[in-house]
Design an enzyme around this catalytic site. Sequence first.
Site, short mmCIF file in Angstrom:
data_model
loop_
_atom_site.label_atom_id
_atom_site.label_comp_id
_atom_site.label_asym_id
_atom_site.label_seq_id
_atom_site.Cartn_x
_atom_site.Cartn_y
_atom_site.Cartn_z
N CYS A 8 0.86 -1.17 0.00
CA CYS A 8 0.00 0.00 0.00
C CYS A 8 0.91 1.23 0.00
CB CYS A 8 -0.90 -0.04 1.24
SG CYS A 8 -2.35 1.00 1.15
N CYS A 80 -4.00 -0.47 -3.14
CA CYS A 80 -4.40 0.89 -3.49
C CYS A 80 -3.79 1.24 -4.84
CB CYS A 80 -4.02 1.89 -2.41
SG CYS A 80 -2.27 2.27 -2.29
N CYS A 87 4.76 1.59 -7.44
CA CYS A 87 5.56 0.58 -6.76
C CYS A 87 6.94 0.48 -7.38
CB CYS A 87 4.85 -0.77 -6.84
SG CYS A 87 5.79 -2.09 -6.06
#
Length: 139
Positions: A8, A80, A87
């Site tokens: 997240c 999310c 990422c």
Amino acid sequence: MKNVLILCTGNSCRSQMADGYLAHFAKEKATIYSAGIETHGVNPKAVAIMKQDGIDISQNTSNNVSEYLDIDFDFIITVCDHAHENCPYIPSENAKRIHQNFSDPSKVTGSEVQIFNAFKKARVQIKSFCEDFVAAELD
């Protein structure tokens, strides 16, 4: 045993709730890790809402994804959109990547009841997702 990473933005709320439920449902079938692309500390409201459902995440820590680069993950789950889109590279070449966006209850403003209901709604959605994930991928 499978290695599962839940990712997240801040590793404070949604990923922590998913960590608690995945650990609960997967038991000895998986080792669960949760991390953020940032660390914001574990949200006390997330701890409280999970406790109401019998899941204790009070000892969880907020971790940065960079702490887990040496682990070979079987699954990387982003919870999310921000983490999914931002990422950093995680060198688990064979990991199955799953994305499920949950709204962030920590961003809800209003009365205590409205905030509580946002956390409860997120908890219900995350619990259902985790239960389905374990049944489909780990059983």
